[in-house]
Design an enzyme around this catalytic site. Structure first.
Site, PDB file in Angstrom:
ATOM      1  N   LEU A 207       9.976  59.826 -13.829  1.00  0.00           N
ATOM      2  CA  LEU A 207       9.257  61.082 -13.591  1.00  0.00           C
ATOM      3  C   LEU A 207       7.968  60.861 -12.831  1.00  0.00           C
ATOM      4  CD1 LEU A 207       9.951  63.195 -16.743  1.00  0.00           C
ATOM      5  CD2 LEU A 207      10.489  63.700 -14.361  1.00  0.00           C
ATOM      6  N   ALA A 208       7.241  59.776 -13.152  1.00  0.00           N
ATOM      7  CA  ALA A 208       5.975  59.549 -12.456  1.00  0.00           C
ATOM      8  C   ALA A 208       6.230  59.146 -11.003  1.00  0.00           C
ATOM      9  CB  ALA A 208       5.174  58.472 -13.187  1.00  0.00           C
TER      10      ALA A 208
ATOM     11  N   HIS B 235       7.144  55.409 -33.460  1.00  0.00           N
ATOM     12  CA  HIS B 235       7.555  56.801 -33.682  1.00  0.00           C
ATOM     13  C   HIS B 235       8.171  56.948 -35.067  1.00  0.00           C
ATOM     14  CE1 HIS B 235       9.321  60.685 -33.074  1.00  0.00           C
ATOM     15  NE2 HIS B 235       8.920  60.749 -31.827  1.00  0.00           N
TER      16      HIS B 235
ATOM     17  N   SER C 192      14.305  63.216 -31.986  1.00  0.00           N
ATOM     18  CA  SER C 192      13.124  63.820 -31.377  1.00  0.00           C
ATOM     19  C   SER C 192      12.124  64.380 -32.392  1.00  0.00           C
ATOM     20  CB  SER C 192      13.568  64.958 -30.457  1.00  0.00           C
ATOM     21  OG  SER C 192      12.455  65.726 -30.090  1.00  0.00           O
TER      22      SER C 192
ATOM     23  N   ARG D 195       2.023  61.060 -34.719  1.00  0.00           N
ATOM     24  CA  ARG D 195       3.042  60.038 -34.997  1.00  0.00           C
ATOM     25  C   ARG D 195       2.494  58.838 -35.757  1.00  0.00           C
ATOM     26  NH1 ARG D 195       5.991  60.383 -29.084  1.00  0.00           N
ATOM     27  NH2 ARG D 195       6.783  62.489 -29.462  1.00  0.00           N
TER      28      ARG D 195
ATOM     29  N   LEU E 275       5.443  63.064 -20.598  1.00  0.00           N
ATOM     30  CA  LEU E 275       6.024  63.730 -19.426  1.00  0.00           C
ATOM     31  C   LEU E 275       4.931  64.480 -18.680  1.00  0.00           C
ATOM     32  CD1 LEU E 275       9.389  65.101 -20.914  1.00  0.00           C
ATOM     33  CD2 LEU E 275       8.922  62.898 -19.873  1.00  0.00           C
TER      34      LEU E 275
END
Ligand SMILES: Cc1cc2nc3c(=O)[nH]c(=O)nc-3n(C[C@H](O)[C@H](O)[C@H](O)COP(=O)(O)OP(=O)(O)OC[C@H]3O[C@@H](n4cnc5c(N)ncnc54)[C@H](O)[C@@H]3O)c2cc1C
Length: 670
Positions: free
Chosen positions: A43-44, A266, A284, A337, A469
């Site tokens: 994405l980056a 996580h 998730s 988290r 993101l």
């Protein structure tokens, strides 16, 4: 180098670039003379490559997968944050800024985070314009859900496939530029070194993973968007291919590595099932919107559940310990988290883990199924007291929200999470540390930039859910393409950078030498043998809880393991073919150096903050008893390590963090 001089402190968005230089580049004809290499098309990198090409630069983009569409970003499930305030719950740029700085336990740079919050809303508009199918409410407006560490609903999502859909958007934008000839795409190419000429990054050395060919590529600037290094733990939720090599090679060429010990563990992953496992699976964080986390209150029930004489769903409410709701009444199951992970570990260490290994807690949807079922029955005018009907309707709602995650869980664990609570345990997931960058996202090597998870920039010591993101796309679409102009404006008349210089030759020879070593070394053990051993040291001594003894041992054990690796690693096959073992060997060699620096950084930071928990830095009394204890007086800085040979020789540079808009205080979610 004085790191602080390059950083505007506080929210000063208008200091993004030096516009005096940048103005030369407004003329597109000048941009046509400039080449930029982008390594990584997640994405980056993907969003950066597309935007740089759109602006007029000549882009060469590289990834090691067979297509940019297979970057690790595709795994992102839950969503992406943006301060749009669509829910009318009081969200704002300031609030996102505040939540992120607090969530990161006051170890991030205010100016960067404020800029991130500012551009967050633009990202959603950009992606909607690309056709990204974000979830919508009944009336057609974009829907939101909540993630940990915040009390507003600002997470945009596309079912459980947000990363995939966003990546398809960036990939489509890239493809348009590939079609126009503005991006030349190199799939299945692995960057193995950065080439510096006259102190500036001017190119890279790559290996064609199909043919084994070593290639030289030049440009006026190099951008790394090469992802995180969680796989240093061997077991993590990261894609199997995610690795630190590009960042580590940049580090060896002079880019400082910042906060390597800041790792996110996580809380909601499928627990480890055995020694032959090579991957962990995330459930998730979005599931914590509706799932309640608990363990039994009494040991006898724990034992009964473990030996299956008691089904978890049959345990009475009064006999359950919803420990997050008990300890953190304000945020409950939606604490950040790091807090949720430590709380799970605390219960499991106390003996209340619910699976055979004692390392699992429950994530239970029964209450949500009831609640949604009753509401659905009411809306449809059906009998709200019909238990079977309510359950069926409630399960349908849950299926619509999280169906693919539930299916994934069932396929892996072979249990139906609609009818019995999921079992979860913390796992390594994300790395907040990474290559140090200034406000323009440039590393300490002139002309070398770093974006996305590979840099250290915005999340401090703990990243909030759905913020990776946001940061990757902020860097790629809205920050780097503009800040890089400041540097490139000096190169308008430089002309193409030649690749026949001695610098390229030396770098290429070094790469070839190392590859030859691997395929000719007559060792006894596979690459994975060493990687697994490294992972065990990292998890046991540099994992969720750290102390001086463990960290000191880890440093010497990793050093010894590295020596053993170079002596005894065995890589089958040759250099001139597709050879995954050979690619892995180079990556694990770099993990073995990073691991030591990681432990050294954790040893240096004598405080607990975010994902870095030192057992010797804990609140001993008062309301916060047992919680992580920061030391702002001595550690409110970014640790930026300079490479000097062995990791033990790395030199620490400190970027002092100043908090002008947000008051530094104890983080509380109670
Ligand atoms: C299971 C899972 C779920 C997640 N869910 C969410 C979520 O819901 N919301 C959220 O905000 N974040 C989420 N994250 C985090 C987020 O997905 C990542 O932080 C983010 O996608 C990283 O993007 P990136 O572009 O920086 O790197 P990546 O997507 O990892 O891309 C790295 C790129 O670099 C290339 N590359 C690397 N090294 C080299 C090399 N040496 N040579 C050539 N190319 C190279 C790769 O080919 C790839 O193209 C999740 C993470 C995981 C593991």
């Amino acid at each position: 180098m004085a790191l602080d001089s390059k950083i505007p402190q506080g929210p000063i968005a208008d200091k993004w670039t030096n516009y005096k230089n940048h103005i030369d580049l407004v003329n597109p004809a000048n941009k046509r003379n400039i080449d930029v290499i982008v390594v990584g098309t997640g994405l980056a990198g993907g969003s950066a490559a597309a935007t740089l090409a759109e602006l007029g630069y000549n882009v060469k983009a590289f990834c090691f997968q067979d297509s940019p569409r297979r970057a690790h970003s595709i795994a992102a499930q839950g969503g992406i944050n943006a301060a749009k305030n669509y829910q009318g719950d009081g969200d704002s740029t300031y609030r996102l800024f505040y939540d992120t700085v607090k969530g990161g336990d006051y170890r991030s740079r205010e100016a960067n985070v404020y800029r991130l919050a500012e551009v967050s809303a633009n990202i959603i508009d950009q992606c909607v314009a690309q056709g990204v199918p974000f979830a919508r409410e009944y009336g057609g407006l974009l829907d939101n859900r909540s993630f940990g560490g915040v009390l507003v609903s600002r997470t945009f999502y596309a079912a459980g496939q947000t990363g995939q859909q966003l990546l398809l958007g960036a990939y489509s934008a890239m493809n348009r530029q590939i079609g126009r000839g503005k991006i030349k795409m190199y799939n299945r190419h692995e960057m193995l070194d950065v080439v510096k000429v006259d102190g500036k990054a001017r190119g890279i050395i790559t290996r064609n993973l199909i043919t084994g060919e070593i290639e030289r590529h030049s440009a006026h600037a190099v951008v790394l968007g090469t992802g995180g290094y969680g796989n240093v733990f061997f077991l993590s939720t990261n894609a199997m291919g995610s690795n630190v090599t590009a960042a580590w090679k940049a580090h060896k060429r002079g880019a400082y590595f910042a906060n390597p010990c800041y790792t996110q563990i996580h809380p909601t992953c499928i627990p480890v099932s055995g020694d032959h496992q090579s991957k962990l699976t995330l459930m998730s964080e979005s599931l914590r919107n509706d799932g309640r986390i608990w363990v039994p209150k009494h040991m006898k029930d724990v034992e009964a559940i473990r030996n299956r004489t008691l089904m978890p769903k049959d345990l009475a409410e009064d006999d359950r310990d919803y420990y997050l709701e008990r300890r953190y009444p304000a945020f409950g199951n939606l604490v950040p988290r790091d807090v949720a992970s430590r709380a799970a570990k605390e219960r499991c260490d106390a003996g209340f883990g619910v699976n055979a290994t004692g390392e699992a807690v429950f994530l239970d949807f029964a209450s949500a199924i009831q609640r949604y079922g009753k509401e659905a029955a009411h809306v449809k005018g059906l009998d709200e007291n019909d238990a079977a009907l309510v359950k069926k309707l409630g399960q349908e709602v849950i299926k619509n929200k999280y169906g693919n995650l539930f299916q994934m869980y069932e396929k892996i664990v072979d249990q139906d999470p609609y009818n019995t609570p999921m079992m979860i345990y913390p796992a390594v997931h994300y790395t907040m540390g990474g290559i140090w960058v200034d406000y323009n996202l440039m590393t300490t090597v002139p002309g070398l930039y770093c974006i996305g998870e590979a840099n250290f920039s915005d999340h401090g010591a703990n990243r909030l859910g759905a913020s990776a993101l946001m940061q990757g796309l902020a860097d790629g679409y809205f920050v780097l393409p503009y800040t890089i102009g400041d540097y490139l404006s000096d190169d308008i008349r430089t002309g193409t950078i030649p690749t026949d210089s001695k610098e390229f030759e030396e770098a290429e020879n070094e790469v070839k030498e190392k590859l030859n070593f691997f395929v000719t070394n007559k060792g006894k053990h596979s690459v994975d043998y060493f990687h697994k051993k490294l992972g065990k040291i990292m998890w046991n001594k540099v994992g969720m809880a750290r102390n001086v003894k463990g960290l000191t041992e880890a440093i010497s054990e990793i050093k010894a393991l590295r020596t053993a690796f170079w002596k005894d690693v065995k890589v089958p096959g040759t250099n001139e073919e597709y050879n995954e073992e050979l690619a892995k060997a180079g990556r694990v060699a770099d993990f073995l150096e990073l691991g030591e620096l990681f432990a050294k950084d954790a040893l240096n930071r004598e405080e607990s903050c975010g994902g870095h928990f030192r057992e010797d830095a804990v609140e001993l009394d008062g309301e916060q008893k047992g919680e992580a204890k920061r030391d702002d007086e001595n550690f409110a800085y970014v640790s930026a390590w300079e490479y000097k040979g062995e990791p033990s020789d790395a030199v620490l540079h400190k970027e002092q963090l100043e908090f002008k808009d947000i008051e530094l205080k104890q983080r509380s979610y109670k």
